[in-house]
Design an enzyme around this catalytic site. Structure first.
Site, short mmCIF file in Angstrom:
data_model
loop_
_atom_site.label_atom_id
_atom_site.label_comp_id
_atom_site.label_asym_id
_atom_site.label_seq_id
_atom_site.Cartn_x
_atom_site.Cartn_y
_atom_site.Cartn_z
N ALA A 75 -8.05 0.29 2.52
CA ALA A 75 -7.60 0.34 1.13
C ALA A 75 -6.44 1.31 1.00
CB ALA A 75 -8.74 0.75 0.20
N ASP A 76 -5.63 1.10 -0.02
CA ASP A 76 -4.55 2.02 -0.32
C ASP A 76 -4.34 2.07 -1.82
OD1 ASP A 76 -2.28 3.55 1.34
OD2 ASP A 76 -1.48 2.90 -0.60
N THR A 77 -4.29 3.28 -2.36
CA THR A 77 -4.12 3.48 -3.81
C THR A 77 -2.75 4.08 -4.08
OG1 THR A 77 -6.50 3.82 -4.12
CG2 THR A 77 -5.05 4.63 -5.86
N GLY A 112 -5.00 -1.52 -3.37
CA GLY A 112 -5.03 -2.72 -2.55
C GLY A 112 -6.17 -2.61 -1.55
#
Length: 198
Positions: A75-77, A112
């Site tokens: 995940a990436d924020t 994401g």
């Protein structure tokens, strides 16, 4: 509720204590694997595209090591103010600058997520939350940066920290997405694959 079928094992590729806690709170068992992956992205991408690209990019770094019965979660924020991506600040000065820009305004948080199976199946999605900040004084920003050292957080803040309690006036969307994982979407995808709480 029955436990996850033994044919599937969840692997979390994240150093974020918040993502670990959210998966634990969902009642899921998982293994953690970490490696350094560059967080660069093509300049033409915007907003959700950036978050999804970075999550998928991270997953590709693990593809060759996945066993057929494993499902990897990456995940990436990111925080977006207008079309500017505010990622993790490099130092305290940049953290102060980011929070000064965010104060008194609304911004978007995108996370994401990529689920990559050892069988090659891949699902990529993202979630969006609009966050409203009240105006902040320079002293409040300084206190937060010095006390909470938010250098590991996109946009230089954590909604679960002190600043979330005093600055966030309204959320449109998932609070957990702002923390770093849209758990409602993740749960739906994992249960579709056969995962269950233990």
């Amino acid at each position: 509720m029955p436990s996850t079928p033994p044919s599937l094992r969840l692997v979390l590729a994240s150093n974020s204590p918040r993502r670990r806690q959210l998966l634990t709170d969902l009642g899921l068992s998982y293994e953690i694997r970490l490696r350094e992956v560059a967080e660069d992205y093509p300049a033409h991408l915007r907003r959700a595209e950036v978050a999804e690209y970075l999550a998928a990019h991270k997953a590709e770094a693990y593809r060759a090591d996945l066993a057929p019965d494993e499902v990897l979660l990456t995940a990436d924020t990111i925080v977006c103010l207008d079309d500017d991506v505010l990622n993790k600040p490099a130092d305290e000065a940049e953290a102060r600058a980011m929070l000064t820009r965010l104060q008194g305004r609304a911004h978007e948080v995108y996370t994401g997520v990529c689920l990559l199976g050892g069988d090659g199946q891949r699902t990529v999605f993202s979630d969006q939350t609009r966050v409203h900040f009240r105006p902040l004084s320079a002293a409040e920003i300084e206190f937060y940066v010095r006390t909470y050292q938010p250098l590991d957080k996109a946009g230089a803040y954590g909604a679960q920290d002190w600043i979330g309690m005093v600055a966030v006036t309204k959320l449109e969307g998932s609070y957990f997405n702002v923390m770093g994982l849209p758990v409602h979407r993740v749960w739906a995808e994992l249960t579709r694959l056969g995962f269950r709480s233990e």
